[in-house]
Enzyme design. Structure first.
Site, PDB file in Angstrom:
ATOM      1  N   TYR A 172     -10.321 -33.416  27.519  1.00 39.18           N
ATOM      2  CA  TYR A 172      -9.602 -32.057  28.196  1.00 39.18           C
ATOM      3  C   TYR A 172      -9.376 -30.992  27.092  1.00 39.18           C
ATOM      4  CZ  TYR A 172      -5.138 -34.096  28.194  1.00 39.18           C
ATOM      5  OH  TYR A 172      -4.062 -35.098  27.807  1.00 39.18           O
ATOM      6  N   ASP A 198      -7.420 -37.128  33.382  1.00 38.56           N
ATOM      7  CA  ASP A 198      -6.711 -36.733  32.569  1.00 38.56           C
ATOM      8  C   ASP A 198      -5.798 -38.253  32.292  1.00 38.56           C
ATOM      9  OD1 ASP A 198      -5.981 -35.551  34.683  1.00 38.56           O
ATOM     10  OD2 ASP A 198      -3.815 -34.162  32.844  1.00 38.56           O
ATOM     11  N   ASP A 199      -5.682 -38.647  31.023  1.00 37.99           N
ATOM     12  CA  ASP A 199      -4.520 -39.704  30.211  1.00 37.99           C
ATOM     13  C   ASP A 199      -4.954 -40.948  31.235  1.00 37.99           C
ATOM     14  OD1 ASP A 199      -3.606 -37.150  29.051  1.00 37.99           O
ATOM     15  OD2 ASP A 199      -1.563 -37.216  29.959  1.00 37.99           O
TER      16      ASP A 199
HETATM   17  C1  GDL Z   1      -1.073 -33.765  28.954  1.00 41.36           C
HETATM   18  C2  GDL Z   1      -1.117 -33.774  30.591  1.00 41.36           C
HETATM   19  C3  GDL Z   1       0.202 -32.957  31.480  1.00 41.36           C
HETATM   20  C4  GDL Z   1       1.262 -33.088  30.755  1.00 41.36           C
HETATM   21  C5  GDL Z   1       1.054 -32.514  29.782  1.00 41.36           C
HETATM   22  C6  GDL Z   1       2.597 -32.246  28.032  1.00 41.36           C
HETATM   23  C7  GDL Z   1      -2.986 -32.570  30.707  1.00 41.36           C
HETATM   24  C8  GDL Z   1      -4.785 -31.614  31.220  1.00 41.36           C
HETATM   25  N1  GDL Z   1      -2.539 -33.231  31.281  1.00 41.36           N
HETATM   26  O1  GDL Z   1      -2.392 -33.994  28.689  1.00 41.36           O
HETATM   27  O2  GDL Z   1       0.127 -33.458  32.278  1.00 41.36           O
HETATM   28  O3  GDL Z   1       2.155 -32.206  31.759  1.00 41.36           O
HETATM   29  O4  GDL Z   1      -0.411 -33.353  28.362  1.00 41.36           O
HETATM   30  O5  GDL Z   1       3.038 -33.322  28.666  1.00 41.36           O
HETATM   31  O6  GDL Z   1      -2.617 -31.179  29.988  1.00 41.36           O
END
Ligand code: GDL
Length: 701
Positions: free
Chosen positions: A178, A133-134
């Protein structure tokens, strides 16, 4: 030697795997401590949750330095943590995020990843996760050559690592797309998700946050859709209580807006909650209640009732789950968490009695100070109550919803403002209804202060310290609102601390980020609290030269309305040149209001009015070198967007260096005169050369 897959074995014997439930420590910012995590495992066991996913974004060796092995000291701590999880029946899943800089096609990189996970496996960990992610979605040239897509690259490495680790029973994969909002063009047609669904080995489960990163609702239909693409039921990574994206918010409302019908359609749910460990009591407790409610059986205790929203869940009531959580949490607040801290409050300690009784003995044998008859009585505070915690939760509820008391306070403040404005400036006598509602508002404000005081005196300091910034912030906000209502009711002068020319630093609330937000034309558009239903949705955007014709039309129409006679009969205003298109607003000093039918208002400013004033034979008032003009189409009946627009324009003019602005109004323009008067900051100015039926008003910036 890879051992046979337990999950495959489970699939073959037809045995259903247990529903994954628990917590993912997956937020940005300071990770939790080992002690907090160990305590979490005990709670999870007590509440029937079974999993903890270790994924703290800002832990060096989880993401940024994922290649680095753990030192012996770190290893010792991780071993202790994994052992503690086991002891409490919690499955410890170790996650690693190599996506920032891994070269998927380089065998050395894959070997490094395996080596790192082998090390953690040696700590006693048997469940793993790879998170993508990210991260940047563009592949490096080497990967582009080796893989047909980013999804293929991720899946190849994930499958290889999964096999290398002996196909663990629990192995989770977090895709880069995701949530539905990240899928192009959508979930069912996402090439990325299809590749994952078709190629990821069946023993690997996929994490999914729902329709959005922070999903308001997660519906059964949306899960059925994504499951068919992924070819497996996802594990929800739920960001409903995450607060790492906004330092002013924390969420203590119940787990909500996910029907329990989802449970049989999911592989599991893990909540990624607030960064602060202790305030997560409600988030985790209510998730546990939700998970237990999902057996398809109506739980009399939990069944939704009239107080819950329409269409409520027959098996789970967020309101009741919250009360259960808060009742348990109260006990924790009332127990001392550190040596030397205050004794648990006992109502008998609270009496301000002076007596000549024998001093009581404390645990350490110190005599307790008992003030004499002429002495200062001891400072005392009443113990925290369930109502206080209820209020706390309602003030810091959920990302898309304020709790009911918070909503009532906002509605009442809105009503008090609107009805004070309706009465008009001159009138000081408020109606009985206004007075009585102002009094109720005051009582609600006092309840917030009382809650603050009792919380600050609670024996459990760890919880308090995690909450402190937030409760201070809400206390200040409520203090300002309370003072404002008193001022509206004529009970006090305009709030001295707030309006002074030389404020203390707390007068600049929100710091630089606050200033940026106030400067943006859309500031205020995104309030969570919705005003009573309005028929139109307005947006404010910067002026562009193409707007001139529409602005002229509104200007002419309003002039006709004012004069009820040919426009030529009206006295000329300096600002006629701005609205008529002969003068251009100063750079970045023009805004346009739009509704669904198009341009319906404008606010234009000139930072230096010297030349324009000269042309109109006016002498500029000394402290007001700049001018604004604003007009709204009569179809705009809601004053809120106009207030936002003028507020934004004044901020823009201030940024452009202006220290004071004035406006000219024809006496026939009662509407704009009332508007400026009610803003509070504009006052009538004396200005030489002003035609008889023109009024000038101004404000310093
Ligand atoms: C996200 C990040 C997470 C973060 C959340 C809220 C996922 C899979 N990844 O995108 O690390 O805490 O947003 O800011 O959720």
């Amino acid at each position: 030697m890879p051992k046979p897959s337990a999950s495959k074995a489970a699939a073959e014997t037809g045995k259903t795997r247990r529903f994954i439930s628990g917590v993912v420590e997956g937020f940005y910012g300071r990770p939790w401590t080992m002690e907090q995590r160990t305590e979490l495992f005990q709670r999870e066991q007590k509440w029937g949750l079974n999993t903890y996913l270790y994924a703290p974004k800002d832990d060096y060796k989880h993401r940024m330095y994922w290649r680095d092995l753990y030192s012996p000291e770190e290893a010792e701590k991780l071993v202790a943590l994994i052992t503690a999880a086991k002891k409490n029946g919690v499955d410890f899943i170790y996650a690693i995020s190599p996506g920032l800089d891994i070269t998927f096609s380089n065998p050395k990189e894959v070997a490094t990843l395996k080596r790192k996970l082998d090390q953690v496996s040696g700590f006693g960990c048997s469940s793993f996760s790879l998170l993508f992610d990210d991260i940047e979605t563009e592949m490096c040239p080497a990967d582009k050559q080796a893989f047909s897509s980013f999804a293929h690259a991720q899946v190849a490495v994930t499958n290889e690592v999964f096999k290398h680790l002996g196909q663990p029973d629990t192995f989770l994969f977090c895709p880069t797309d995701y949530c539905a909002a990240f899928c192009t063009p959508n979930v069912s047609q996402s090439a990325y998700l299809h590749t994952v669904g078709e190629n990821l080995l069946p023993g690997i489960d996929v994490l999914w946050t729902g329709p959005k990163v922070v999903s308001h609702h997660i519906t059964v239909e949306s899960i059925v859709e994504v499951s068919s693409v992924l070819k497996r039921a996802p594990v929800i990574w739920d960001n409903i209580h995450a607060n790492d994206y906004d330092p002013q918010r924390i969420f203590m409302g119940p787990y909500k807006d996910r029907p329990t019908d989802l449970i049989p359609k999911l592989r599991g749910v893990l909540t990624n909650p607030n960064c602060e460990y202790y305030p997560n009591f409600v988030a985790i407790h209510t998730l546990a209640t939700w998970c237990r409610s999902g057996g398809g059986q109506r739980d009399v205790e939990m069944t939704g009732d009239d107080d819950d929203e329409a269409g409520s869940d027959p098996c789970y009531s967020p309101r009741r789950a919250l009360t259960l959580a808060l009742t348990d949490w109260l006990q924790e607040f009332l127990s001392t968490d550190q040596p030397g801290g205050p004794r648990p409050l006992n109502p008998t300690h609270l009496k301000k009695e002076s007596s000549d009784e024998e001093p009581m003995q404390t645990d350490v044998g110190d005599p307790v100070y008992v003030p004499g008859s002429g002495d200062n009585p001891l400072f005392t505070a009443e113990p925290l109550t369930l109502d206080d915690l209820q209020l706390l939760s309602e003030l810091f509820y959920l990302p898309y919803e304020h709790g009911s008391t918070a909503r009532t306070m906002l509605t009442e403040l809105d009503w008090l403002k609107a009805h004070r404005e309706a009465v008009g400036e001159a009138e000081t006598e408020m109606t009985a209804e206004w007075r009585s509602r102002a009094k109720c508002f005051d009582v609600m404000c006092v309840a917030v202060f009382t809650m603050f005081n009792r919380l600050s005196n609670a024996p459990n300091r760890s919880i308090l310290y995690d909450l402190y910034n937030y409760i201070c912030d809400i206390k200040s906000g409520v203090t300002l609102a309370r003072a404002y209502v008193k001022q509206l009711g004529g009970q006090s002068r305009p709030s001295a601390q707030v309006m002074t020319d030389d404020p203390e630093p707390w007068g600049f609330r929100g710091g630089l980020s606050g200033e940026f937000q106030r400067m943006l034309p859309c500031h205020g558009n995104r309030d969570l609290f919705r005003h009573p239903p309005m028929t139109s949705v307005y947006s404010i955007r910067p002026f562009c030269p193409e707007d001139k014709t529409e602005i002229q039309k509104i200007h002419m129409e309003m002039q006709r309305g004012e004069a009820k006679a040919p426009a030529a009969a009206l006295p000329a205003l300096i600002s006629d040149g701005l609205a008529g298109g002969q003068l251009c607003p100063s750079p970045s000093c023009g805004l346009v209001l739009e509704d669904e039918r198009g341009v319906c208002g404008y606010a234009l400013g000139l930072t230096d009015t010297t030349a324009a004033a000269l042309n109109n034979q006016r002498a500029l008032p000394g402290d007001f070198p700049s001018m604004v003009t604003m007009q709204l189409h009569p179809r705009v009946t809601d004053p809120a967007p106009a207030r936002r627009m003028i507020g934004s324009l004044l901020s823009l003019m201030k940024t452009s260096g202006s220290r004071g602005v004035f406006c000219e109004l024809r006496q026939g323009d009662r509407r704009m005169f009332d508007f400026y008067s009610k803003l509070g900051s504009f006052t009538t100015l004396k200005m030489a050369g002003l035609p008889q039926d023109v009024i000038a008003m101004g404000t310093s910036l």
